[in-house]
Motif scaffolding. Sequence first.
Motif, PDB file in Angstrom:
ATOM      1  N   UNK A  23       0.784  -1.226   0.160  1.00  0.00           N
ATOM      2  CA  UNK A  23      -0.295   0.002   0.426  1.00  0.00           C
ATOM      3  C   UNK A  23       1.107   1.345   0.028  1.00  0.00           C
ATOM      4  N   UNK A  24       0.738   2.387  -0.504  1.00  0.00           N
ATOM      5  CA  UNK A  24       1.232   3.570  -0.656  1.00  0.00           C
ATOM      6  C   UNK A  24       1.946   3.686   1.140  1.00  0.00           C
ATOM      7  N   UNK A  25       3.094   4.441   0.768  1.00  0.00           N
ATOM      8  CA  UNK A  25       3.179   4.758   2.408  1.00  0.00           C
ATOM      9  C   UNK A  25       2.863   6.018   2.422  1.00  0.00           C
ATOM     10  N   UNK A  26       2.310   6.263   4.408  1.00  0.00           N
ATOM     11  CA  UNK A  26       1.905   7.630   4.685  1.00  0.00           C
ATOM     12  C   UNK A  26       2.549   7.859   5.906  1.00  0.00           C
ATOM     13  N   UNK A  27       2.755   9.438   5.438  1.00  0.00           N
ATOM     14  CA  UNK A  27       3.645   9.375   6.903  1.00  0.00           C
ATOM     15  C   UNK A  27       2.550  10.349   7.322  1.00  0.00           C
ATOM     16  N   UNK A  28       1.987  10.101   9.018  1.00  0.00           N
ATOM     17  CA  UNK A  28       1.207  10.094  10.016  1.00  0.00           C
ATOM     18  C   UNK A  28       1.489  11.602  10.395  1.00  0.00           C
ATOM     19  N   UNK A  29       0.809  12.770   9.854  1.00  0.00           N
ATOM     20  CA  UNK A  29       1.189  13.741  10.844  1.00  0.00           C
ATOM     21  C   UNK A  29      -0.260  14.008  11.539  1.00  0.00           C
ATOM     22  N   UNK A  30      -0.307  15.324  12.201  1.00  0.00           N
ATOM     23  CA  UNK A  30      -0.791  15.826  13.453  1.00  0.00           C
ATOM     24  C   UNK A  30      -2.717  15.712  12.877  1.00  0.00           C
ATOM     25  N   UNK A  31      -2.813  16.381  11.449  1.00  0.00           N
ATOM     26  CA  UNK A  31      -4.331  16.134  10.267  1.00  0.00           C
ATOM     27  C   UNK A  31      -5.100  14.627  10.653  1.00  0.00           C
ATOM     28  N   UNK A  32      -3.721  14.284  10.386  1.00  0.00           N
ATOM     29  CA  UNK A  32      -4.214  12.097  10.397  1.00  0.00           C
ATOM     30  C   UNK A  32      -5.076  12.152  12.011  1.00  0.00           C
ATOM     31  N   UNK A  33      -4.026  12.356  12.585  1.00  0.00           N
ATOM     32  CA  UNK A  33      -5.168  11.826  13.818  1.00  0.00           C
ATOM     33  C   UNK A  33      -5.999  12.277  14.406  1.00  0.00           C
ATOM     34  N   UNK A  34      -6.626  13.985  13.567  1.00  0.00           N
ATOM     35  CA  UNK A  34      -7.612  14.672  14.149  1.00  0.00           C
ATOM     36  C   UNK A  34      -8.381  14.156  13.490  1.00  0.00           C
ATOM     37  N   UNK A  35      -8.275  13.915  12.348  1.00  0.00           N
ATOM     38  CA  UNK A  35      -8.995  12.990  11.130  1.00  0.00           C
ATOM     39  C   UNK A  35      -9.632  12.089  11.835  1.00  0.00           C
ATOM     40  N   UNK A  36      -9.060  11.071  12.686  1.00  0.00           N
ATOM     41  CA  UNK A  36      -8.865   9.322  13.069  1.00  0.00           C
ATOM     42  C   UNK A  36     -10.230   9.584  14.488  1.00  0.00           C
ATOM     43  N   UNK A  37      -9.669  11.161  15.063  1.00  0.00           N
ATOM     44  CA  UNK A  37     -10.316  11.213  16.399  1.00  0.00           C
ATOM     45  C   UNK A  37     -11.826  11.508  15.770  1.00  0.00           C
ATOM     46  N   UNK A  38     -12.354  11.981  14.364  1.00  0.00           N
ATOM     47  CA  UNK A  38     -13.507  12.409  14.184  1.00  0.00           C
ATOM     48  C   UNK A  38     -14.306  11.080  14.334  1.00  0.00           C
ATOM     49  N   UNK A  41     -13.987   8.359  17.618  1.00  0.00           N
ATOM     50  CA  UNK A  41     -14.744   9.296  18.265  1.00  0.00           C
ATOM     51  C   UNK A  41     -13.308   9.447  19.762  1.00  0.00           C
ATOM     52  N   UNK A  42     -12.436   9.193  19.907  1.00  0.00           N
ATOM     53  CA  UNK A  42     -11.823   7.775  20.778  1.00  0.00           C
ATOM     54  C   UNK A  42     -10.851   9.782  21.055  1.00  0.00           C
ATOM     55  N   UNK A  43     -11.232   9.898  22.353  1.00  0.00           N
ATOM     56  CA  UNK A  43     -10.411  11.264  23.162  1.00  0.00           C
ATOM     57  C   UNK A  43      -9.751  11.206  23.756  1.00  0.00           C
ATOM     58  N   UNK A  44      -9.184  10.112  23.859  1.00  0.00           N
ATOM     59  CA  UNK A  44      -8.179   9.675  24.562  1.00  0.00           C
ATOM     60  C   UNK A  44      -6.952  11.117  24.267  1.00  0.00           C
ATOM     61  N   UNK A  45      -6.129  11.404  25.632  1.00  0.00           N
ATOM     62  CA  UNK A  45      -4.954  13.003  25.740  1.00  0.00           C
ATOM     63  C   UNK A  45      -4.332  11.923  25.012  1.00  0.00           C
ATOM     64  N   UNK A  46      -3.202  10.784  24.570  1.00  0.00           N
ATOM     65  CA  UNK A  46      -2.649  10.810  24.063  1.00  0.00           C
ATOM     66  C   UNK A  46      -2.391  10.029  22.784  1.00  0.00           C
ATOM     67  N   UNK A  47      -3.605  10.403  22.354  1.00  0.00           N
ATOM     68  CA  UNK A  47      -3.526  10.479  20.787  1.00  0.00           C
ATOM     69  C   UNK A  47      -3.274  11.475  19.885  1.00  0.00           C
ATOM     70  N   UNK A  48      -4.137  12.527  20.520  1.00  0.00           N
ATOM     71  CA  UNK A  48      -4.467  14.139  20.215  1.00  0.00           C
ATOM     72  C   UNK A  48      -3.813  15.371  20.958  1.00  0.00           C
ATOM     73  N   UNK A  49      -3.604  15.511  22.636  1.00  0.00           N
ATOM     74  CA  UNK A  49      -2.676  16.472  23.029  1.00  0.00           C
ATOM     75  C   UNK A  49      -1.456  16.031  23.194  1.00  0.00           C
ATOM     76  N   UNK A  50      -0.557  16.648  22.255  1.00  0.00           N
ATOM     77  CA  UNK A  50       0.976  16.639  21.923  1.00  0.00           C
ATOM     78  C   UNK A  50       1.671  16.812  23.628  1.00  0.00           C
TER      79      UNK A  50
END
Length: 158
Positions: A23-38, A41-50
Amino acid sequence: MPRRTIKKTRYFEDLKIGEAWEAPSRTHTESLFYAFQLVSGDNRPLHYDMEYCKSLGMPGLLAHGFQVLAQCAPGASDMSRGDSEIRIIGMLECNAKFAKGVYSGDTLYPMLEIVDLIEQRTTGVMVLRATVHNQKDELCLDGELRMLVAKRIRDKAA
């Protein structure tokens, strides 16, 4: 209006153990993290709070396991590119072991390989080993997907 290219359909009978797709490589930017949060619905801070992650000594946001597993979607791999397409009916099962954390800024390299083909009467099961490595070639995910695949329709009179 552009038309969709018609591809040659591959059925269960056409598959071979050992076939592999990237599959194409993908750099996981903060934008992808926030999109996955949407999506999750997982709002645990270790996924979204730098700042929270930094306070724990992490190098960045820690990816949710499903965010890493999603990189193994067969439709996102080379399996769906080119001049042929496997007639996948649906996913039956998946499992994954998360061997290494994935952090914001990591680049992931997913791979799918057929490791077993289980014939059934009217369909077959394609068993795929799914792996995801990071930019340091460290194994982050090792799993298995079981996909239901169509067989060719045979004339019952034959």
